[in-house]
Design an enzyme around this catalytic site. Sequence first.
Site, PDB file in Angstrom:
ATOM      1  N   ARG A  47       0.810  -1.218   0.000  1.00  0.00           N
ATOM      2  CA  ARG A  47       0.000   0.000   0.000  1.00  0.00           C
ATOM      3  C   ARG A  47       0.845   1.269   0.000  1.00  0.00           C
ATOM      4  O   ARG A  47       0.316   2.365  -0.214  1.00  0.00           O
ATOM      5  CB  ARG A  47      -0.950  -0.014   1.202  1.00  0.00           C
ATOM      6  CG  ARG A  47      -2.151  -0.939   0.994  1.00  0.00           C
ATOM      7  CD  ARG A  47      -3.092  -0.900   2.179  1.00  0.00           C
ATOM      8  NE  ARG A  47      -2.551  -1.624   3.316  1.00  0.00           N
ATOM      9  CZ  ARG A  47      -3.157  -1.727   4.502  1.00  0.00           C
ATOM     10  NH1 ARG A  47      -4.328  -1.138   4.694  1.00  0.00           N
ATOM     11  NH2 ARG A  47      -2.607  -2.417   5.486  1.00  0.00           N
TER      12      ARG A  47
ATOM     13  N   GLY B 135      -7.949  -5.741  16.085  1.00  0.00           N
ATOM     14  CA  GLY B 135      -8.350  -6.781  17.012  1.00  0.00           C
ATOM     15  C   GLY B 135      -8.761  -6.168  18.346  1.00  0.00           C
ATOM     16  O   GLY B 135      -8.257  -5.113  18.744  1.00  0.00           O
TER      17      GLY B 135
ATOM     18  N   ARG C  89      25.286  22.588   5.445  1.00  0.00           N
ATOM     19  CA  ARG C  89      25.193  21.149   5.174  1.00  0.00           C
ATOM     20  C   ARG C  89      26.578  20.525   5.018  1.00  0.00           C
ATOM     21  O   ARG C  89      27.595  21.208   5.069  1.00  0.00           O
ATOM     22  CB  ARG C  89      24.378  20.921   3.898  1.00  0.00           C
ATOM     23  CG  ARG C  89      25.020  21.521   2.641  1.00  0.00           C
ATOM     24  CD  ARG C  89      24.120  21.431   1.426  1.00  0.00           C
ATOM     25  NE  ARG C  89      24.721  22.011   0.234  1.00  0.00           N
ATOM     26  CZ  ARG C  89      25.445  21.340  -0.665  1.00  0.00           C
ATOM     27  NH1 ARG C  89      25.659  20.040  -0.487  1.00  0.00           N
ATOM     28  NH2 ARG C  89      25.960  21.935  -1.718  1.00  0.00           N
TER      29      ARG C  89
ATOM     30  N   SER D  73      37.212  43.986  -4.244  1.00  0.00           N
ATOM     31  CA  SER D  73      35.883  43.609  -4.736  1.00  0.00           C
ATOM     32  C   SER D  73      35.940  43.281  -6.218  1.00  0.00           C
ATOM     33  O   SER D  73      36.658  43.904  -6.991  1.00  0.00           O
ATOM     34  CB  SER D  73      34.906  44.762  -4.510  1.00  0.00           C
ATOM     35  OG  SER D  73      34.748  45.016  -3.144  1.00  0.00           O
TER      36      SER D  73
END
Length: 449
Positions: free
Chosen positions: A16, A141, A316, A406
């Site tokens: 399922r 049950g 990460r 920069s």
Amino acid sequence: MAELLSIILAAGEGTRMKSALPKVLHPVGGLPVVSHVLRTAQGFGSKVAVVVGPNHEAVEAAVTRFDPSCQIARQEQRLGTAHAVQQARAALEAASGHVLVLYADTPLVTARTIGNIVSKLDDGADMVVVGFRPGNPTGYGRLLTEGSQVRAIREHKDATDAERQIGLCNSGIIGFRSDALRGVIDRIGNENAKGEYYLTDAVELATGDGQRVDFIEADAAELVGVDNREKLAEAEATFQQFKRKEIMAAGVTLRDPNSVWFSWDTEIGRDVTIFPNVVFGPGVKIADNVEIRAFCDVEDAVIGEGASIGPFARIRGGAELGPNVHLGNFVEVKKSKIGAGTKAGHLSYLGDAEIGAKTNIGAGTITCNYDGVNKDRTIIGDNVFIGSNASLVAPVSIGDGAYTASGSVITEDVPADALALGRARQENKPGYAPKLKQRALAKKAAKGK
């Protein structure tokens, strides 16, 4: 406490789920559901036997990776829960204390419930059945009780109309004295609607032998079984609610608890503040006094005391952030070590890098770590100033106290205290801008024809 054996039933096919992945390997809180059950059993020092189905090599691999000491048994034919337990006969025959039968697709069973089972067995019960009261008992049950004892468990398909009115249902989890289980397991038959060997029939056999069969009730939320995608989502939601309460009880402020998602192993110190819409993957450790602002994604990372992260940051791949590091909006860090007090305020990618203390990473800085085949490292020292929009082409090293201008592309090592300029010289062409504009307008007009 008596010696404990946990037999974990993991042989179900899980059709399922509609997935090529066995159902017990689907993750809840970043951990396969079977590993949650293993982890709970390990918390009691239990020996473990896992019963897997045919062609479940992936389940075997996951189980032994998580617990190399566990025994693997195979149920080649799926003939019911009692038949599954029989396949772990070698472990059962060697057991001398208590035996728990657990289910690999029920990941949220708590240590408290396991402890209650063990306590009942220690107190003299021969069997202990775990019951619960679901909102809708259809399909479960029923426990047929008399006082504190269970006389029988009736499967829904075999229950009478009167028995189906009982709200106390069987979770499937049962604890046994090992000799009591050995005394009934081979006497269980399959005279039922499905022709299967139900472990629940052990109750009637045990009571017929004059044995004591107790029951305990557990919260329905911890007994959800993952057998389809809806139940998987339900288990995930319940896990997150449990984890949020645990985290807040430990001294963490969640600005919007329901929007923060944790993994099973997330570790967070005291006086940490987490803003809305933050996701923690596996392998995260956060020290005290950290602030994680909105919309951050953190996994496999260590964040030092006093750090400030986000909003919209991604951390990460084994990242290590030192104390008082500041990472601002749209900064990604992968497999990098960043020293105390270093700042990267905006729009940067720092991958495969080692950055010293009190260094400033200007907006738009990129460590160019990948050449299409290999990944190389960028080393940046202490008190370095990296100008905005810099591209640092690895492998490259920038010494302590250095400056990069920069817009520079840095391809060679920069000595300590040096100024590095890696950009083309500016050239101005007076009056040329209108010509460029006219050329662009003509191109646009030509497209419109």
